[in-house]
Each structure stands twice: as C-alpha cells, then as structure tokens.
Design a protein around this motif. Structure first.
Motif, short mmCIF file in Angstrom:
data_model
loop_
_atom_site.label_atom_id
_atom_site.label_comp_id
_atom_site.label_asym_id
_atom_site.label_seq_id
_atom_site.Cartn_x
_atom_site.Cartn_y
_atom_site.Cartn_z
N SER A 93 -30.49 11.08 33.82
CA SER A 93 -30.26 9.70 34.23
C SER A 93 -31.57 8.91 34.15
CB SER A 93 -29.71 9.66 35.65
OG SER A 93 -30.61 10.28 36.54
N SER A 94 -31.45 7.59 34.35
CA SER A 94 -32.63 6.73 34.28
C SER A 94 -32.82 5.99 35.60
CB SER A 94 -32.48 5.72 33.14
OG SER A 94 -31.40 4.83 33.40
N ASN A 95 -34.04 5.51 35.81
CA ASN A 95 -34.35 4.69 36.98
C ASN A 95 -34.45 3.21 36.62
OD1 ASN A 95 -36.13 7.47 37.71
ND2 ASN A 95 -34.79 6.68 39.30
N VAL A 96 -34.97 2.93 35.43
CA VAL A 96 -35.08 1.54 34.96
C VAL A 96 -34.73 1.52 33.48
CG1 VAL A 96 -36.57 -0.48 34.67
CG2 VAL A 96 -36.96 1.09 36.60
N LEU A 115 -45.59 13.34 41.22
CA LEU A 115 -44.56 12.53 40.58
C LEU A 115 -44.80 12.46 39.08
CD1 LEU A 115 -42.22 10.38 40.74
CD2 LEU A 115 -44.02 8.66 41.00
N SER A 116 -43.73 12.61 38.29
CA SER A 116 -43.80 12.45 36.84
C SER A 116 -42.82 11.37 36.41
CB SER A 116 -43.45 13.76 36.12
OG SER A 116 -44.41 14.75 36.39
N VAL A 117 -43.18 10.63 35.34
CA VAL A 117 -42.32 9.58 34.80
C VAL A 117 -42.25 9.72 33.29
CG1 VAL A 117 -41.90 7.11 34.60
CG2 VAL A 117 -42.96 8.01 36.68
N TYR A 118 -41.03 9.78 32.77
CA TYR A 118 -40.80 9.82 31.32
C TYR A 118 -40.44 8.42 30.85
CZ TYR A 118 -38.09 10.18 27.02
OH TYR A 118 -37.60 9.99 25.75
N SER A 119 -40.95 8.03 29.67
CA SER A 119 -40.57 6.75 29.08
C SER A 119 -40.11 6.95 27.64
CB SER A 119 -41.74 5.76 29.09
OG SER A 119 -41.32 4.51 28.55
N GLY A 176 -40.20 -1.42 22.92
CA GLY A 176 -38.83 -1.47 22.43
C GLY A 176 -37.86 -1.19 23.55
N ALA A 177 -36.59 -1.17 23.22
CA ALA A 177 -35.56 -0.87 24.23
C ALA A 177 -35.64 0.59 24.64
CB ALA A 177 -34.19 -1.20 23.68
N GLY A 178 -35.33 0.84 25.89
CA GLY A 178 -35.36 2.22 26.36
C GLY A 178 -35.20 2.31 27.86
N TYR A 179 -35.79 3.33 28.44
CA TYR A 179 -35.63 3.57 29.88
C TYR A 179 -36.76 4.47 30.36
CZ TYR A 179 -33.88 8.10 28.32
OH TYR A 179 -33.76 9.32 27.72
N ILE A 180 -36.93 4.50 31.69
CA ILE A 180 -37.83 5.47 32.32
C ILE A 180 -37.04 6.31 33.30
CG2 ILE A 180 -39.90 3.99 32.09
CD1 ILE A 180 -39.61 3.49 35.16
N THR A 181 -37.54 7.52 33.52
CA THR A 181 -36.93 8.44 34.49
C THR A 181 -38.03 9.07 35.33
OG1 THR A 181 -35.11 8.97 33.00
CG2 THR A 181 -35.53 10.50 34.80
N ALA A 182 -37.95 8.92 36.64
CA ALA A 182 -38.93 9.51 37.56
C ALA A 182 -38.36 10.78 38.16
CB ALA A 182 -39.28 8.51 38.66
N ALA A 196 -44.61 6.45 23.82
CA ALA A 196 -43.17 6.66 23.64
C ALA A 196 -42.84 8.14 23.69
CB ALA A 196 -42.71 6.05 22.32
N ASN A 197 -41.74 8.43 24.37
CA ASN A 197 -41.20 9.79 24.45
C ASN A 197 -42.21 10.78 25.05
OD1 ASN A 197 -38.99 11.52 24.12
ND2 ASN A 197 -39.81 12.32 22.19
N THR A 198 -42.97 10.33 26.05
CA THR A 198 -43.91 11.21 26.74
C THR A 198 -43.74 11.06 28.25
OG1 THR A 198 -45.70 9.56 26.86
CG2 THR A 198 -45.61 10.99 24.89
#
Length: 328
Positions: free
Chosen positions: A197-200, A225-229, A181-187, A134-136
């Motif tokens: 903004s978010s991607n999913v 490529l990096s992805v945050y969740s 849990g609820a949240g989003y990812i950003t690439a 989470a949050n990484t």
C-alpha cells in the motif's frame, strides 16, 4: 426411577417402537432405544432440567437413523459424553477458526499509549541528503536523537521526541515535494518488509501531504523508519505524536495524621485518623503510640481503639494512608 416418567418417554417414542412394553415385543432396535432412554433419561432430567419424555421425543429421529452398532455403544456408554458421541459423532471444530482469546488490558503489542507533541520537523531532504531517487528506499532516524538537523530536521529533540526512548510507532505528516513523475511513497519500519500500500500518491511537480501512523523498528539500529518512492522526489517528515508501550503506574499515596489522643495510665479511647484529600481513598490506618505498654484493641480505616496498659500517660496518633490512581 419413576416408572411413570419412563413410560411417558417411551410413549413419546411409540412411532419408532410400536411394540408392547415387554422386551420380546420391542425388537432389537426398540430394545436398545429403551435401554438408552432408561439409562440416560433421568440424567438429562436432573442435569439439564429437561423432561425425559421431551428429550426422548427430540432424540426420536436420531434413534431411528442410528446404526445398530451406534445404539449399542450408546447403551453401553459409561458417561453422557460417550453416549452423545456414539449417536452424534465427535464434536467438530467451528469453521470460523480456532477460539479467540482476548488480550489482557495493557498488552504491549496492541494497547499503545499516544503521546501528542507540537508539530516538529524530523527530516527534510531538500536540506540534507538530497532527493530520494526513483524506485529506492531512504531511511531516517526518529528516536534517541538530540538534534535532527543532520537529516534536515529541527535543531532540537523535537519537544522531547528524541528523549522519549524507543517507541513503537509515530504519527508523521509526510509531504512530497516536486516529484519527477507520477507515483507514490510508502513508509514502513526500518529493516521490515515494504508494504504494497501507499501513504501518499502524487503527480509530477506536486506538493502533497498526508498524515500517516507508521510502525517503527525498535531494534538496535540507528534508523527506525524507511520510505520507498516510486519516482524521484524530495520528502519532508513532521512528527505530531508517538505511541509508547503501556506501563504500570504506581498508586499515589499520602499520609494524613489525625488529632493526637491523650491516654492516662489504664485508660482506653479512640484515636481518629485525618481526612483524606479530595480524590483519595483511605486504605489503612496506622496506630502510633508514644510509649510502650499501649496496645491496639481494634483498627479501622477511620480510627484506632487503643488501651494504655502502662503505668504512665501517653499519646496516640492515628494516621490515614490515602491513595488514588494517578490522573483521576
């Protein structure tokens, strides 16, 4: 200057001047207006094809409100722009911002070329690396890869993706699997600033996917490529295409020989080139004599006019050079 035209222009200013035609009766303002119209009216008529009287009438409110110093400057101006500036003030830049210059076709920063590929797995955290905490941020390798299995992807170069060299962006189907849990990812590009903004977007325990076009880092780093969740989750990435910088493409050309022309000593004749294949255009004709002493009297894209100045018979071949833009 045509005195009748000038008179017409001044007549149009009668409400402003309201004096006789002599300088003594015009007054100070009227005299300066008279000088401006007399000096620049013919220029307006010649340069802008506008009747001097019409121009004088249109300028009436300006003449009436302009300070005397501005009218004097307009009368003394050495060019038309200076006269306009004196009466109307300097030109003001548009509030819309600076002038926009369009990019040339083939701009490397914007005119990218899409290369579709059969869907192929780049990474799967269920098989390598574990869930993203989470949050990484987790980073992945996309380009210059011969085998993606080290990050849970395909044991191949994904249909040429890994062999395509560095490219600017990729179309990737991102799938979130059973987040905590609820949240989003950003690439976003590796080493770049994380967007807001978010991607999913996802909820706890969901399996949800979305196709995203993501810019990639084109530097020397291994990852692109990096992805945050926001919440802990597994993530799958399947590539379906990528975007490369445009490249200039050379013309495709072929040479087509025509029928050989036999020329006796002292004779002249036309050697015709071959016919270009469908889709090709003749751009030149090369004239190829078999002996010295032959000269080209004229050359066209269809044939050569040859003269045999030698004492021996010889032959001439006209070859058409035919070219096309690849893919057409």
């Amino acid at each position: 200057m045509n005195k009748l035209i000038l008179a017409a222009g001044l007549f149009a200013l009668a409400p402003l001047l309201s004096q006789p035609a002599d300088a003594a009766g015009r007054g100070a303002r009227g005299e300066l207006v008279y000088q401006v119209v007399k000096k620049w009216g013919p220029y307006v008529q010649e340069a802008y094809r506008e009747d001097m009287g019409t121009w004088a009438k249109e300028m009436g409110p300006v003449f009436a409100k302009a300070p005397m110093s501005a009218l004097q400057s307009a009368a003394d101006a050495s060019n038309f722009d200076a006269m306009n500036t004196a009466l109307l003030g300097p030109r003001v830049a548009s509030k819309a911002g600076p002038e926009v210059t369009p990019n040339a076709l083939g701009d490397a920063a914007t005119d990218l070329v899409f290369v579709p590929v059969a869907p192929c797995r780049l990474f799967d955290t269920r098989l390598a690396g574990g869930a993203i905490a989470a949050n990484t941020v987790r980073s992945f390798d996309v380009t210059a890869v011969s085998d993606y299995s080290f990050q849970g992807g395909s044991a191949s170069n994904c249909n040429g993706v890994g062999a395509a060299g560095s490219f600017a962006a990729a179309a990737i189907n991102l799938t979130v699997v059973t987040p905590s849990g609820a949240g989003y990812i950003t690439a976003f590009p590796f080493g770049g600033t994380q967007p807001l903004s978010s991607n999913v977007n996802y909820v706890a325990g969901a399996v949800v996917a979305n196709l995203a076009t993501v810019s990639l880092d084109q530097g020397a780093s291994a990852n692109e490529l990096s992805v945050y969740s926001f919440a802990q989750t597994h993530l799958i990435g399947d590539i379906v295409g990528y975007f490369i910088n445009p490249e200039a493409t050379a013309l495709q050309c072929v040479e087509v020989d025509g029928t050989v022309l036999n020329l006796a000593a002292g004779a002249a004749g036309n050697a015709f080139a071959g016919t270009c294949p469908a889709g090709y255009t003749a751009v030149e004709t090369q004239c190829r004599p078999s002996i010295f002493g032959m000269r080209v009297a004229g050359s066209w894209t269809s044939h050569c006019n040859m003269v045999n100045d030698s004492a021996s018979a010889g032959t001439v071949t006209a070859t058409a050079r035919c070219c096309r833009v690849p893919g057409r």
